[in-house]
Design a protein around this motif. Structure first.
Motif: not given
Lengths: 112, 115
Positions: B32, B34, B36, B49, B51, B96, B100-105
């Motif tokens: 997924y 994104f 920003y 985004k 996915f 994931f 749960y998920n988290k965004l890595i930038f």
């Protein structure tokens, strides 16, 4: 209406003090996050809560303690502030991973 | 380990010129992805985004991005840049773990626009 709001926007404090940053979201999201953006603009996740339960706790000093009184609020308390804690702290929330996150406008913390 | 690389730290373009910001990701499953944007002193705003489905996605402010699995890339484009597009741009991938998920930038690309 602001979707994710953080207070304060700016925070200047001396080393050794304890401070808190508050975050509230009115989007009905289940999950909230704290991210730290350093002086080089790098963003790193610190914590995540889902329905008041801590689900992500990255390698963060235990001087940092998040608290979620309900799923719309996620606060960040920092004890014994150090110079290296100076950064911009962003709160965010999400409903599903596909939707991405909605970020607050950030809290610029300066430790002197 | 999952990661996002934005090879260009700083890009300068002339107003009206086209823009492409590069993003490469490392992730084992279908990502997924994104983009920003962060204007000075502001929070992060979601531009677009991806996915699943069409690999060319349209976003706000006239931006688009193309997902290329073979190149592990998700580059951001705009045909004609406006002075108000000057900002920091971040690519991110959702990872994931444990349900749960988290965004890595990525580290971000700073865009400057010359009049």
């Amino acid at each position: 209406d602001t979707a994710v709001s953080q207070t304060p926007k700016y925070l200047v404090t001396q080393m050794g003090n304890d401070k808190s940053i508050k975050c509230e979201q009115n989007l009905g999201h289940d999950t909230m996050y704290w991210y730290k953006q350093d002086s080089k603009k790098f963003l790193k996740i610190m914590f995540s809560y889902n329905n008041k339960e801590l689900i992500i706790n990255e390698t963060v000093p235990n001087r940092f303690s998040p608290k979620s009184p309900d799923k719309a609020h996620l606060n960040l308390h920092i004890n014994s502030l150090e110079l290296g804690d100076s950064a911009v702290y962003f709160c965010a929330s999400s409903i599903t991973s596909q939707q991405g996150y909605t970020f607050g406008s950030g809290t610029r913390l300066t430790v002197v | 380990a999952q990661s996002v690389t934005q090879p260009d730290i700083h890009i300068t373009v002339s107003e009206g010129a086209s823009l492409e910001l590069r993003c490469n990701y490392s992730y084992g499953a279908t990502p997924y992805l994104f983009w920003y944007v962060q204007s000075p002193g502001q929070g992060l705003q979601l531009l677009l985004k991806y996915f699943s489905g069409d690999t060319l996605v349209q976003g706000i402010k006239g931006f688009e991005a193309e997902f290329k699995r073979s190149q592990s890339s998700f580059n951001l484009r705009k045909p004609s840049v406006h002075w108000s597009d000057a900002a920091e741009y971040f690519c991110a991938v959702a990872t994931f773990s444990g349900g749960y998920n988290k965004l890595i930038f990525g580290a971000g690309t700073r865009l400057a626009v010359h009049p």
